[in-house]
Design a protein around this motif. Sequence first.
Motif, PDB file in Angstrom:
ATOM      1  N   GLN A  43     -12.352   1.144   8.492  1.00  0.00           N
ATOM      2  CA  GLN A  43     -13.147   2.446   8.891  1.00  0.00           C
ATOM      3  C   GLN A  43     -14.013   2.168   9.991  1.00  0.00           C
ATOM      4  OE1 GLN A  43     -12.750   3.436   4.014  1.00  0.00           O
ATOM      5  NE2 GLN A  43     -14.779   3.751   5.243  1.00  0.00           N
ATOM      6  N   ASP A  44     -13.715   3.171  11.089  1.00  0.00           N
ATOM      7  CA  ASP A  44     -14.705   3.217  12.080  1.00  0.00           C
ATOM      8  C   ASP A  44     -14.845   4.680  12.406  1.00  0.00           C
ATOM      9  OD1 ASP A  44     -12.268   4.192  13.127  1.00  0.00           O
ATOM     10  OD2 ASP A  44     -12.375   2.774  14.933  1.00  0.00           O
ATOM     11  N   HIS A  45     -14.819   5.491  11.526  1.00  0.00           N
ATOM     12  CA  HIS A  45     -15.418   7.073  11.643  1.00  0.00           C
ATOM     13  C   HIS A  45     -14.365   7.880  12.618  1.00  0.00           C
ATOM     14  CE1 HIS A  45     -19.078   6.732   9.297  1.00  0.00           C
ATOM     15  NE2 HIS A  45     -19.313   5.555   9.768  1.00  0.00           N
ATOM     16  N   HIS A  46     -13.182   7.569  12.629  1.00  0.00           N
ATOM     17  CA  HIS A  46     -12.156   8.294  13.571  1.00  0.00           C
ATOM     18  C   HIS A  46     -11.038   8.815  12.558  1.00  0.00           C
ATOM     19  CE1 HIS A  46     -13.853   5.767  16.846  1.00  0.00           C
ATOM     20  NE2 HIS A  46     -13.576   6.941  17.408  1.00  0.00           N
ATOM     21  N   THR A  47      -9.751   9.169  12.910  1.00  0.00           N
ATOM     22  CA  THR A  47      -9.014   9.860  11.937  1.00  0.00           C
ATOM     23  C   THR A  47      -7.722   9.355  12.234  1.00  0.00           C
ATOM     24  OG1 THR A  47      -8.471  11.332  13.959  1.00  0.00           O
ATOM     25  CG2 THR A  47     -10.244  12.189  12.460  1.00  0.00           C
ATOM     26  N   PHE A  48      -7.377   8.050  12.175  1.00  0.00           N
ATOM     27  CA  PHE A  48      -5.947   7.184  12.241  1.00  0.00           C
ATOM     28  C   PHE A  48      -5.784   7.095  10.775  1.00  0.00           C
ATOM     29  CE2 PHE A  48      -3.021   3.780  11.946  1.00  0.00           C
ATOM     30  CZ  PHE A  48      -2.263   4.233  12.826  1.00  0.00           C
ATOM     31  N   VAL A  49      -4.445   7.699  10.488  1.00  0.00           N
ATOM     32  CA  VAL A  49      -3.965   7.715   9.109  1.00  0.00           C
ATOM     33  C   VAL A  49      -2.563   6.665   9.087  1.00  0.00           C
ATOM     34  CG1 VAL A  49      -2.613   9.007   7.459  1.00  0.00           C
ATOM     35  CG2 VAL A  49      -4.220  10.087   8.897  1.00  0.00           C
ATOM     36  N   ARG A  50      -2.950   5.674   8.242  1.00  0.00           N
ATOM     37  CA  ARG A  50      -2.037   4.539   8.140  1.00  0.00           C
ATOM     38  C   ARG A  50      -1.142   4.732   6.597  1.00  0.00           C
ATOM     39  NH1 ARG A  50      -3.032  -2.015   8.186  1.00  0.00           N
ATOM     40  NH2 ARG A  50      -0.737  -2.646   8.229  1.00  0.00           N
ATOM     41  N   ALA A  51       0.047   4.762   6.726  1.00  0.00           N
ATOM     42  CA  ALA A  51       1.135   4.568   5.764  1.00  0.00           C
ATOM     43  C   ALA A  51       1.390   3.163   5.424  1.00  0.00           C
ATOM     44  CB  ALA A  51       2.354   5.391   6.007  1.00  0.00           C
ATOM     45  N   VAL A  52       1.324   2.949   3.823  1.00  0.00           N
ATOM     46  CA  VAL A  52       1.339   1.615   3.650  1.00  0.00           C
ATOM     47  C   VAL A  52       2.368   1.302   2.477  1.00  0.00           C
ATOM     48  CG1 VAL A  52      -0.841   0.952   4.276  1.00  0.00           C
ATOM     49  CG2 VAL A  52      -0.534   1.894   1.804  1.00  0.00           C
ATOM     50  N   THR A  53       2.811   0.302   2.351  1.00  0.00           N
ATOM     51  CA  THR A  53       3.855  -0.292   1.366  1.00  0.00           C
ATOM     52  C   THR A  53       3.475  -1.622   0.697  1.00  0.00           C
ATOM     53  OG1 THR A  53       5.043  -1.608   2.887  1.00  0.00           O
ATOM     54  CG2 THR A  53       5.618   0.859   2.852  1.00  0.00           C
ATOM     55  N   ALA A  54       4.471  -1.931  -0.286  1.00  0.00           N
ATOM     56  CA  ALA A  54       3.989  -3.069  -1.091  1.00  0.00           C
ATOM     57  C   ALA A  54       3.812  -4.404  -0.100  1.00  0.00           C
ATOM     58  CB  ALA A  54       5.162  -3.494  -1.834  1.00  0.00           C
ATOM     59  N   GLU A  55       4.441  -4.264   1.011  1.00  0.00           N
ATOM     60  CA  GLU A  55       4.372  -5.366   2.306  1.00  0.00           C
ATOM     61  C   GLU A  55       2.693  -5.836   2.499  1.00  0.00           C
ATOM     62  OE1 GLU A  55       7.056  -4.887   5.432  1.00  0.00           O
ATOM     63  OE2 GLU A  55       8.814  -5.457   4.068  1.00  0.00           O
ATOM     64  N   ASP A  56       2.180  -4.481   2.363  1.00  0.00           N
ATOM     65  CA  ASP A  56       0.865  -4.402   2.963  1.00  0.00           C
ATOM     66  C   ASP A  56      -0.322  -4.866   1.914  1.00  0.00           C
ATOM     67  OD1 ASP A  56       1.341  -3.370   5.691  1.00  0.00           O
ATOM     68  OD2 ASP A  56       1.935  -1.716   4.388  1.00  0.00           O
ATOM     69  N   LYS A  57       0.199  -5.172   0.681  1.00  0.00           N
ATOM     70  CA  LYS A  57      -0.891  -5.530  -0.465  1.00  0.00           C
ATOM     71  C   LYS A  57      -1.769  -6.644   0.083  1.00  0.00           C
ATOM     72  CE  LYS A  57       1.811  -4.211  -4.224  1.00  0.00           C
ATOM     73  NZ  LYS A  57       2.682  -4.559  -5.745  1.00  0.00           N
ATOM     74  N   GLY A  58      -3.044  -6.334  -0.097  1.00  0.00           N
ATOM     75  CA  GLY A  58      -3.652  -7.560  -0.007  1.00  0.00           C
ATOM     76  C   GLY A  58      -4.644  -7.536   1.240  1.00  0.00           C
ATOM     77  N   ILE A  59      -4.039  -6.671   2.244  1.00  0.00           N
ATOM     78  CA  ILE A  59      -4.859  -6.536   3.414  1.00  0.00           C
ATOM     79  C   ILE A  59      -6.152  -5.746   3.403  1.00  0.00           C
ATOM     80  CG2 ILE A  59      -4.777  -4.965   5.611  1.00  0.00           C
ATOM     81  CD1 ILE A  59      -1.770  -5.461   5.918  1.00  0.00           C
ATOM     82  N   GLY A  60      -7.196  -6.451   3.982  1.00  0.00           N
ATOM     83  CA  GLY A  60      -8.561  -6.104   3.936  1.00  0.00           C
ATOM     84  C   GLY A  60      -9.272  -6.484   2.739  1.00  0.00           C
ATOM     85  N   ILE A  61      -8.592  -7.310   1.672  1.00  0.00           N
ATOM     86  CA  ILE A  61      -9.045  -7.673   0.347  1.00  0.00           C
ATOM     87  C   ILE A  61      -9.078  -9.191   0.414  1.00  0.00           C
ATOM     88  CG2 ILE A  61      -9.412  -7.401  -1.968  1.00  0.00           C
ATOM     89  CD1 ILE A  61     -10.115  -4.956  -0.660  1.00  0.00           C
ATOM     90  N   TYR A  62      -7.793  -9.559   0.098  1.00  0.00           N
ATOM     91  CA  TYR A  62      -7.609 -11.229   0.030  1.00  0.00           C
ATOM     92  C   TYR A  62      -6.661 -11.688   1.073  1.00  0.00           C
ATOM     93  CZ  TYR A  62      -3.521  -9.421  -2.588  1.00  0.00           C
ATOM     94  OH  TYR A  62      -2.247  -8.834  -3.028  1.00  0.00           O
ATOM     95  N   ARG A  63      -6.228 -10.569   2.112  1.00  0.00           N
ATOM     96  CA  ARG A  63      -5.477 -10.729   3.561  1.00  0.00           C
ATOM     97  C   ARG A  63      -6.507 -10.298   4.533  1.00  0.00           C
ATOM     98  NH1 ARG A  63      -0.026  -8.298   2.807  1.00  0.00           N
ATOM     99  NH2 ARG A  63       0.323  -8.856   5.010  1.00  0.00           N
ATOM    100  N   PRO A  64      -6.431 -10.937   5.649  1.00  0.00           N
ATOM    101  CA  PRO A  64      -7.147 -10.364   7.023  1.00  0.00           C
ATOM    102  C   PRO A  64      -6.848  -8.872   7.277  1.00  0.00           C
ATOM    103  CG  PRO A  64      -6.323 -12.509   7.308  1.00  0.00           C
ATOM    104  CD  PRO A  64      -5.562 -12.106   6.124  1.00  0.00           C
ATOM    105  N   ARG A  65      -7.570  -8.033   7.781  1.00  0.00           N
ATOM    106  CA  ARG A  65      -7.410  -6.891   8.268  1.00  0.00           C
ATOM    107  C   ARG A  65      -6.422  -7.138   9.389  1.00  0.00           C
ATOM    108  NH1 ARG A  65     -13.108  -3.665   8.619  1.00  0.00           N
ATOM    109  NH2 ARG A  65     -13.611  -3.355   6.388  1.00  0.00           N
ATOM    110  N   ASP A  66      -5.504  -6.334   9.641  1.00  0.00           N
ATOM    111  CA  ASP A  66      -4.426  -6.452  10.916  1.00  0.00           C
ATOM    112  C   ASP A  66      -4.508  -5.202  11.820  1.00  0.00           C
ATOM    113  OD1 ASP A  66      -3.559  -4.535   9.248  1.00  0.00           O
ATOM    114  OD2 ASP A  66      -1.449  -5.483   9.239  1.00  0.00           O
TER     115      ASP A  66
END
Length: 276
Positions: free
Chosen positions: A85-108
């Motif tokens: 988050q950076d206080h903007h309005t980008f909406v990201r659609a995610v799937t099972a391939e994205d699991k872990g991003i921002g938690i136990y995988r680096p943000r991309d």
Amino acid sequence: MKFFSKTMTLNNFDGVPYLTYNSLSEIKSVKHAFSTRLGGVSGGEFASMNLAFNRGDKPENVTENYKRLCKSAGLDYESFVASAQDHHTFVRAVTAEDKGIGIYRPRDMQSVDALITNEPGVTLVTYYADCTPLFFVDPKQRAIGLAHAGWRGTAGRIGERVLGEMHRLYNTDPGDVIAAIGPAISVCCYEVDEPCAENFLSMSELDPDGFVFPKQDGKFMLDLPEANRRILVHSGVKPENITVSDLCTNCNSDLLWSHRATGGKRGTMSAFLTLV
């Protein structure tokens, strides 16, 4: 600590409390939760349930906090996908391939204030400490969304953008969406200056007199949850399908993290939403 809410339930399992919306709990196709500041292992200004990796807390403490909350709320740690988050309005659609991003995988990605998915078993995670969480559930098309709406995101109509992306990708009809707003800092506690208020006073089609209130000192009281509710209604969500939390983060800072109440020395809460 006293707790009273007509819209939310305070759950507590194994010493780890979390909030749920009464309205969303009735929808059997989703599971959701909203963390509190209690029940974790973090210390100092982060005590005790801090869920942000980027505020200086020990990463191992944050990870343990997530795992404790998972056990309490019945969530799958491996299924998480987090915003950036950076206080903007980008909406990201995610799937099972994205699991872990921002938690136990680096943000991309560096700017993601809303997440959507139509895949079961993918848990959306967004962060708060006064800003407004927006929950979206489309039970007809089986799609969900979570958005972080600070004043900039609200002024940018992030709720409208989420609905637009859910319609484009999942054929969501806003009239079918069940939405929930908050907990957030409420109009009782959210004072802003005139440049900030002007972003909302210009929303003439939403009747801003209902959520921007001038004070005698040139400041304004701003009702962000109500502004977001009106944006959702204007975007096609039925008023009767929207629940607004009656919990102010600043007024309930013994239970919830509030940036204003702590002067910025704080941890961070998370919202969770997944299709089951």
